[in-house]
Design an enzyme around this catalytic site. Structure first.
Site, PDB file in Angstrom:
ATOM      1  N   HIS A   1       0.842  -1.205   0.000  1.00 41.33           N
ATOM      2  CA  HIS A   1       0.000   0.000   0.000  1.00 41.33           C
ATOM      3  C   HIS A   1       0.873   1.250   0.000  1.00 41.33           C
ATOM      4  CE1 HIS A   1      -3.277   2.748   0.974  1.00 41.33           C
ATOM      5  NE2 HIS A   1      -2.538   3.213   1.963  1.00 41.33           N
TER       6      HIS A   1
ATOM      7  N   GLU B   1     -10.078   1.843   4.218  1.00 40.80           N
ATOM      8  CA  GLU B   1      -8.751   1.253   4.365  1.00 40.80           C
ATOM      9  C   GLU B   1      -8.877  -0.055   5.135  1.00 40.80           C
ATOM     10  OE1 GLU B   1      -5.815   3.904   5.915  1.00 40.80           O
ATOM     11  OE2 GLU B   1      -5.800   5.123   4.093  1.00 40.80           O
TER      12      GLU B   1
ATOM     13  N   GLU C   1      -7.546  -2.722   7.426  1.00 37.25           N
ATOM     14  CA  GLU C   1      -6.498  -2.809   8.437  1.00 37.25           C
ATOM     15  C   GLU C   1      -6.854  -3.827   9.512  1.00 37.25           C
ATOM     16  OE1 GLU C   1      -5.021   0.827  10.050  1.00 37.25           O
ATOM     17  OE2 GLU C   1      -5.711   2.056   8.355  1.00 37.25           O
TER      18      GLU C   1
ATOM     19  N   ASP D   1     -10.082   2.468   8.572  1.00 37.02           N
ATOM     20  CA  ASP D   1      -9.682   3.846   8.845  1.00 37.02           C
ATOM     21  C   ASP D   1     -10.121   4.711   7.661  1.00 37.02           C
ATOM     22  OD1 ASP D   1      -8.419   5.827  10.433  1.00 37.02           O
ATOM     23  OD2 ASP D   1      -6.681   5.771   9.114  1.00 37.02           O
TER      24      ASP D   1
END
Length: 430
Positions: free
Chosen positions: A137, A202, A204, A236
């Site tokens: 990423h 995102e 995670e 996030d």
């Protein structure tokens, strides 16, 4: 480095008397994640997920090796603070109770159907720090802004992170409202203010801190695993247009702090013992981590055998009865730094970590498009449209879109365990 060991609680042959728990896809008896729930009234209780049920821990406190003062609390902070040996003893007793038919009558009355329960934040989160350990990423994002130098020189020496906003973290199911803020197009003379036009997710993992460290003290890498209580999924949310304008010189601010979403069940470090694996070796030519971040045992067992997935549904898809569309999938082994290295580095300057603090790994992406952990990567910064079922396309998220993160730990010879959903739907800006 001492990691939780595989023991009788991980035996794939365990027989659980709870209806529907045997072989459950996410919450078999080999998992036993902790959470905070309410049922029938507003009182929040500590619970354990078992199949399609939630077990009220306070109701069976007299059978457990942990004080009623902790089990009767409304957050998991007290349990997180326990030494690893005490947490292990609690897990072993819960496993024994749920597998012993003679205990059914005593325990079953404290089981509640999961569908009737409301799940809450599992802890009072004192602080939240988001790292950037997904190297693919980091490289993908870097290429968009610095094609010739995507990774800055410090990336392979320092587990990069930033301090996020704990107050805006919400559990799965709570909608996320499209944020407003400043953005400036490269060709524009001045910025404008308004709703984000480049809202992104995102993918995670979240890391829950267990016993902390005193201010001024450090957490040696050989002891870091003792400070990790468990894991969750973390989305996030990011307003990429705000982020591009504001991140220089001090990094993320309003582009990140409007909301983060977590899965409400805490998959314990003990439950993940069978799914520990070697950290992938660094590519030839990459620097060896500095001594304070290096531990042979961490390199041999500090990785996580967890598979991650992202799904989307849109308002049109739901209206048409279409199934969620998988945007990406990939392993957590795409992390350049281990979670133990994250913890050690965080405390290396004497920063005090506390039970219930939350660390994010940063976006975990695979090196190929079907494993990208954000729309920023999938759409190449908004240049490529992502095709969805029903003929829709996306570069970034639209109102009504719902993102669902899922994860599962698998290893041959052991029961697979899941993390539960991390779900939220985008609502329009006010």
């Amino acid at each position: 480095m001492t990691f939780p060991r595989i023991d009788e609680t991980h035996d794939a042959a365990l027989t659980c008397w709870v209806e529907g728990a045997q072989g459950h896809g996410e919450f078999p008896v080999q998992n036993l994640p902790y959470g905070v729930f309410s049922h029938g009234d507003a009182r929040r209780r500590l619970g354990v997920a078992i199949g399609e049920w939630v077990l009220d821990l306070a109701g069976i406190a007299d059978l457990l090796p942990v004080g009623r003062d902790l089990l009767g609390a409304a957050t998991l902070n007290g349990l997180f603070a326990l030494p690893a040996a005490d947490r292990l003893a609690l897990r072993r007793m819960l496993s024994a109770l749920l597998c012993d038919e003679s205990k059914r009558a005593r325990v079953a009355e404290h089981l509640h159907p999961a569908g009737e329960c409301t799940l809450h934040l599992p802890a009072a989160i004192g602080d939240y720090t988001d790292f950037y350990v997904g190297i693919h990423h980091a490289a993908d994002i870097g290429k968009l802004f610095r094609p010739d130098n995507p990774l800055l020189p410090n990336y392979k020496y320092v587990p990069i992170g930033y301090h996020g906003r704990a107050s805006s973290i919400r559990p799965s199911g709570v909608p996320v409202r499209r944020p407003c803020g400043q953005r400036k197009a490269p060709e524009a003379a001045a910025p404008t203010f308004g709703p984000s036009a480049r809202l992104d997710y995102e993918l995670e993992l979240g890391v829950w801190i267990g016993p902390g460290n005193a201010l001024g003290e450090t957490v040696p890498i050989g002891e870091a695993a003792d400070h990790i209580a468990g894991f969750c999924l973390l989305n996030d949310w990011s307003a990429r247009d705000f982020q591009a304008w504001e991140y220089v010189p001090l990094g993320p601010f309003l582009a990140k702090n409007f909301q983060s979403t977590i899965s409400p069940w805490v998959v314990t470090a003990e439950a993940l013992a069978p799914f520990r694996q070697a950290q992938p070796p660094r590519p030839e030519g990459d620097p060896r981590p500095l001594d304070y971040l290096w531990d042979e045992t961490d390199q041999a067992h500090g990785g996580l055998g967890v598979e991650l997935e992202v799904f989307i549904t849109t308002a049109a898809m739901r209206a048409a009865g279409l199934a969620p569309h998988r945007l990406s999938h990939g392993p957590a082994s795409n992390m350049y730094w281990t979670v133990q290295q994250m913890v050690t580095h965080h405390a290396s300057n004497g920063c005090n970590l506390a039970p219930g603090d939350l660390l994010g790994t940063g976006t975990i992406s695979a090196p190929v498009p079907d494993g990208y952990g954000s729309l920023m990567e999938l759409s190449q910064g908004g240049k490529v449209k992502v095709a969805l079922p029903g003929g829709e396309e996306r570069t970034f998220l639209e109102d009504g879109d719902e993102i669902v993160l899922r994860a599962c730990a698998r290893r041959e010879g052991y029961a697979a365990i899941g993390f539960g959903e991390c779900r939220a739907r985008v609502e329009p800006a006010r």
